[in-house]
Design a protein around this motif. Structure first.
Motif, PDB file in Angstrom:
ATOM      1  N   LEU A 165      49.387  39.290  40.781  1.00  0.00           N
ATOM      2  CA  LEU A 165      50.268  40.536  41.637  1.00  0.00           C
ATOM      3  C   LEU A 165      50.597  41.462  40.594  1.00  0.00           C
ATOM      4  CD1 LEU A 165      50.407  40.212  44.571  1.00  0.00           C
ATOM      5  CD2 LEU A 165      52.638  39.364  44.267  1.00  0.00           C
ATOM      6  N   THR A 166      51.087  41.343  39.455  1.00  0.00           N
ATOM      7  CA  THR A 166      51.285  42.579  38.645  1.00  0.00           C
ATOM      8  C   THR A 166      50.177  43.443  38.382  1.00  0.00           C
ATOM      9  OG1 THR A 166      53.139  41.304  37.569  1.00  0.00           O
ATOM     10  CG2 THR A 166      52.235  43.142  36.354  1.00  0.00           C
ATOM     11  N   ALA A 167      48.880  42.858  38.251  1.00  0.00           N
ATOM     12  CA  ALA A 167      47.700  43.500  38.096  1.00  0.00           C
ATOM     13  C   ALA A 167      47.409  44.319  38.979  1.00  0.00           C
ATOM     14  CB  ALA A 167      46.557  42.320  37.546  1.00  0.00           C
ATOM     15  N   VAL A 168      47.348  43.751  40.107  1.00  0.00           N
ATOM     16  CA  VAL A 168      47.201  44.724  41.266  1.00  0.00           C
ATOM     17  C   VAL A 168      47.859  45.680  41.442  1.00  0.00           C
ATOM     18  CG1 VAL A 168      47.342  44.630  43.915  1.00  0.00           C
ATOM     19  CG2 VAL A 168      46.435  42.638  42.791  1.00  0.00           C
ATOM     20  N   PHE A 169      49.154  45.759  41.411  1.00  0.00           N
ATOM     21  CA  PHE A 169      50.057  47.103  41.550  1.00  0.00           C
ATOM     22  C   PHE A 169      49.845  47.830  40.308  1.00  0.00           C
ATOM     23  CE2 PHE A 169      51.958  44.119  44.848  1.00  0.00           C
ATOM     24  CZ  PHE A 169      51.858  44.941  45.781  1.00  0.00           C
ATOM     25  N   ASP A 170      49.583  47.431  39.082  1.00  0.00           N
ATOM     26  CA  ASP A 170      49.545  48.410  38.178  1.00  0.00           C
ATOM     27  C   ASP A 170      48.134  48.997  38.302  1.00  0.00           C
ATOM     28  OD1 ASP A 170      51.823  47.445  36.803  1.00  0.00           O
ATOM     29  OD2 ASP A 170      50.871  46.100  35.455  1.00  0.00           O
ATOM     30  N   GLU A 171      47.121  48.560  38.746  1.00  0.00           N
ATOM     31  CA  GLU A 171      45.720  49.027  39.117  1.00  0.00           C
ATOM     32  C   GLU A 171      45.934  49.995  40.076  1.00  0.00           C
ATOM     33  OE1 GLU A 171      42.602  49.012  38.023  1.00  0.00           O
ATOM     34  OE2 GLU A 171      43.719  48.266  36.220  1.00  0.00           O
ATOM     35  N   LEU A 172      46.943  49.958  41.116  1.00  0.00           N
ATOM     36  CA  LEU A 172      47.109  50.760  42.132  1.00  0.00           C
ATOM     37  C   LEU A 172      47.810  52.011  41.718  1.00  0.00           C
ATOM     38  CD1 LEU A 172      48.013  48.461  45.063  1.00  0.00           C
ATOM     39  CD2 LEU A 172      45.997  49.801  44.973  1.00  0.00           C
ATOM     40  N   ALA A 189      40.945  38.673  39.016  1.00  0.00           N
ATOM     41  CA  ALA A 189      40.359  37.839  38.086  1.00  0.00           C
ATOM     42  C   ALA A 189      40.694  37.920  36.762  1.00  0.00           C
ATOM     43  CB  ALA A 189      38.794  37.697  38.327  1.00  0.00           C
ATOM     44  N   ALA A 190      40.766  39.070  36.221  1.00  0.00           N
ATOM     45  CA  ALA A 190      41.077  39.299  34.673  1.00  0.00           C
ATOM     46  C   ALA A 190      42.476  39.105  34.244  1.00  0.00           C
ATOM     47  CB  ALA A 190      40.628  40.891  34.489  1.00  0.00           C
ATOM     48  N   ALA A 191      43.380  38.933  35.373  1.00  0.00           N
ATOM     49  CA  ALA A 191      44.868  38.600  35.125  1.00  0.00           C
ATOM     50  C   ALA A 191      45.158  37.217  34.866  1.00  0.00           C
ATOM     51  CB  ALA A 191      45.558  39.021  36.265  1.00  0.00           C
ATOM     52  N   GLY A 192      44.117  36.486  34.685  1.00  0.00           N
ATOM     53  CA  GLY A 192      44.547  34.542  34.425  1.00  0.00           C
ATOM     54  C   GLY A 192      44.699  34.153  35.650  1.00  0.00           C
ATOM     55  N   ASP A 193      45.554  33.044  35.509  1.00  0.00           N
ATOM     56  CA  ASP A 193      45.856  32.192  36.602  1.00  0.00           C
ATOM     57  C   ASP A 193      47.014  32.355  37.220  1.00  0.00           C
ATOM     58  OD1 ASP A 193      43.400  30.963  36.307  1.00  0.00           O
ATOM     59  OD2 ASP A 193      43.848  29.580  34.757  1.00  0.00           O
ATOM     60  N   ASP A 194      48.222  32.833  36.592  1.00  0.00           N
ATOM     61  CA  ASP A 194      49.542  33.043  36.935  1.00  0.00           C
ATOM     62  C   ASP A 194      49.549  34.142  38.241  1.00  0.00           C
ATOM     63  OD1 ASP A 194      52.082  33.622  37.721  1.00  0.00           O
ATOM     64  OD2 ASP A 194      52.848  33.845  35.468  1.00  0.00           O
ATOM     65  N   PRO A 195      49.932  33.612  39.299  1.00  0.00           N
ATOM     66  CA  PRO A 195      49.962  34.408  40.595  1.00  0.00           C
ATOM     67  C   PRO A 195      50.851  35.687  40.143  1.00  0.00           C
ATOM     68  CG  PRO A 195      50.959  32.418  40.961  1.00  0.00           C
ATOM     69  CD  PRO A 195      50.294  32.339  39.626  1.00  0.00           C
ATOM     70  N   LEU A 224      42.697  38.315  50.159  1.00  0.00           N
ATOM     71  CA  LEU A 224      42.730  38.365  48.720  1.00  0.00           C
ATOM     72  C   LEU A 224      44.217  38.013  48.499  1.00  0.00           C
ATOM     73  CD1 LEU A 224      41.135  40.432  45.895  1.00  0.00           C
ATOM     74  CD2 LEU A 224      43.668  40.501  46.116  1.00  0.00           C
ATOM     75  N   LEU A 225      45.209  38.675  49.023  1.00  0.00           N
ATOM     76  CA  LEU A 225      46.789  38.764  48.971  1.00  0.00           C
ATOM     77  C   LEU A 225      47.279  37.240  49.351  1.00  0.00           C
ATOM     78  CD1 LEU A 225      47.423  42.112  49.988  1.00  0.00           C
ATOM     79  CD2 LEU A 225      47.803  41.283  47.655  1.00  0.00           C
ATOM     80  N   THR A 226      46.649  36.728  50.439  1.00  0.00           N
ATOM     81  CA  THR A 226      47.071  35.438  51.038  1.00  0.00           C
ATOM     82  C   THR A 226      46.869  34.331  49.897  1.00  0.00           C
ATOM     83  OG1 THR A 226      46.707  36.112  53.089  1.00  0.00           O
ATOM     84  CG2 THR A 226      46.829  33.626  52.911  1.00  0.00           C
ATOM     85  N   ALA A 227      45.589  34.392  49.213  1.00  0.00           N
ATOM     86  CA  ALA A 227      45.028  33.537  48.258  1.00  0.00           C
ATOM     87  C   ALA A 227      46.136  33.494  47.030  1.00  0.00           C
ATOM     88  CB  ALA A 227      43.753  33.763  47.571  1.00  0.00           C
ATOM     89  N   ILE A 228      46.622  34.499  46.669  1.00  0.00           N
ATOM     90  CA  ILE A 228      47.656  34.910  45.607  1.00  0.00           C
ATOM     91  C   ILE A 228      49.101  33.997  46.038  1.00  0.00           C
ATOM     92  CG2 ILE A 228      49.051  36.342  44.463  1.00  0.00           C
ATOM     93  CD1 ILE A 228      46.880  38.417  44.219  1.00  0.00           C
ATOM     94  N   ALA A 229      49.337  34.436  47.247  1.00  0.00           N
ATOM     95  CA  ALA A 229      50.636  33.788  47.918  1.00  0.00           C
ATOM     96  C   ALA A 229      50.415  32.170  47.894  1.00  0.00           C
ATOM     97  CB  ALA A 229      50.689  34.343  49.331  1.00  0.00           C
ATOM     98  N   ARG A 230      49.397  31.748  48.132  1.00  0.00           N
ATOM     99  CA  ARG A 230      48.964  30.422  48.178  1.00  0.00           C
ATOM    100  C   ARG A 230      49.118  29.891  46.601  1.00  0.00           C
ATOM    101  NH1 ARG A 230      44.366  30.409  50.360  1.00  0.00           N
ATOM    102  NH2 ARG A 230      45.233  30.589  52.467  1.00  0.00           N
ATOM    103  N   ARG A 231      48.407  30.617  46.073  1.00  0.00           N
ATOM    104  CA  ARG A 231      48.706  29.999  44.389  1.00  0.00           C
ATOM    105  C   ARG A 231      50.087  29.979  43.853  1.00  0.00           C
ATOM    106  NH1 ARG A 231      43.445  32.445  43.850  1.00  0.00           N
ATOM    107  NH2 ARG A 231      44.507  34.484  43.343  1.00  0.00           N
ATOM    108  N   ALA A 232      50.885  30.978  44.469  1.00  0.00           N
ATOM    109  CA  ALA A 232      52.171  31.026  44.191  1.00  0.00           C
ATOM    110  C   ALA A 232      53.177  30.191  44.534  1.00  0.00           C
ATOM    111  CB  ALA A 232      52.705  32.511  44.327  1.00  0.00           C
TER     112      ALA A 232
END
Lengths: 198, 198
Positions: free
Chosen positions: A91-98, A81-87, A138-146
């Motif tokens: 995704l970058t935010a997810v893996f950076d957090e991980l 949510a904090a990463a903005g609208d660009d999928p 969550l990941l499918t939603a990102i894929a859809r937005r992409a």
DNA sequence: GATAGATAGAACTGATCGGTACGAACTCAG
DNA sequence: CTGAGTTCGTACCGATCAGTTCTATCTATC
């Protein structure tokens, strides 16, 4: 120390306090690596209290895993949510957090993965499965937005990268999050048709 | 039953027999899920024999994991070798083999992954790490043959997919191998420059 | 056929485990 | 102040565990 002696003002507070105190101990030592006696001693709670609230060690474990699953899920969702609208940014935010998590010296793998691997109990398997359900959503939603042609498939592929990265980071290579991020971005559609922004 | 009563003709035979008989039991029940007494009874061997050959339950576990690692590694390497020279065919063979494994009703995840997750012992961690070393080598070789600009990175990405697929197949989705295969092929260079065939 | 080594099987040990029971100390409501 | 409910601390219980020891039995060798 989550509890005091005498009648409790807020039983729910006691319950969550025990869960929060037990979580790191079970994570560090493993579910079978610490006994109820030592667990209670470190918690500052008595066995009687623990057994009143959770019925058994198994019950405590399940409560801890449920709470952990919710915390982790909202942690990742928050990063998205904090990463903005660009999928791609999401995704970058997810893996950076991980990757930040893997860099923590106390990192010992995913508690959910560890529990499922070591604990042959149906209830624990269900908790883990629901946990992965939420993550897949969550990941499918990102894929859809992409704008993926097949968001369901891409979501499942991204799930493989997330879980694989966490496992490999725990057992082989702490930088797994960086490689997973590159792979994930490479799997996204190169041109965002952005037909699936909603 | 790996052993008979009386003097043994071939001690090495006895040793490997115990390992082979113990492997499925430890896999199905978990390393801490079966005691030495029951283990020996099912093996048809006595505790004295097991302790003579392996020194401790821990020693037996490590021997079982080492043997398992070698078997699995040569199994995958064999599938690659049988797939011909095209790296895409080789990768397809790897994930098809994995998917066949996931489809087995007795599939309960990767023994190496499970052991590392449940067993907080340095020696077991080392066995698992070496196991992933060998697997990474194999995948990096495929990446190199595929003409990847950065074979090391691609190899690590493929490792994430292999391990992620095995974990997800065990805990969430038995078809993880199919999704991993698609993702892996998508990560390969689209045009095989085939500069790295050797 | 005698001997030496290896084995199965069962008994045993000391420690630890999950779970229960109980008394003393404490808090809150009336 | 009294009584009901909660908690800690400890002691306890039966079961199980990894590991040891012993004896009777088997096999290979000389």
């Amino acid at each position: 120390m989550p509890v005091r002696k005498g009648s409790t003002i807020d039983p729910e507070r006691t319950r969550t306090g025990i869960i929060e105190a037990a979580t790191p101990l079970l994570y560090e030592r493993g579910l079978d690596g610490i006994g109820v006696a030592e667990l209670c001693a470190r918690l500052g709670a008595s066995k009687e209290t623990v057994y009143r609230y959770f019925g058994s060690k198994e019950g405590l474990i399940q409560a801890v895993l449920e709470a952990r699953s919710k915390r982790v899920t909202s942690w990742i969702a928050g990063a998205v949510a904090a990463a903005g609208d660009d999928p791609r940014d999401q995704l970058t935010a997810v893996f950076d957090e991980l990757q930040r998590w893997y860099d923590d010296p106390g990192f010992r793998g995913c508690a959910m993965q560890n529990a499922a691997a070591q604990h042959h109990v149906e209830a624990v398997r269900e908790i883990t499965s629901r946990h992965l359900d939420r993550r897949l959503d969550l990941l499918t939603a990102i894929a859809r937005r992409a704008g993926a042609a097949d968001p369901d498939t891409l979501g499942r592929q991204l799930l493989l990268l997330v879980e694989g990265a966490t496992l490999v980071a725990a057992h082989h290579d702490r930088n797994a999050g960086k490689h997973a991020k590159q792979a994930a971005l490479a799997l996204l559609p190169t041109v965002s048709t952005s037909t699936g922004t909603v």
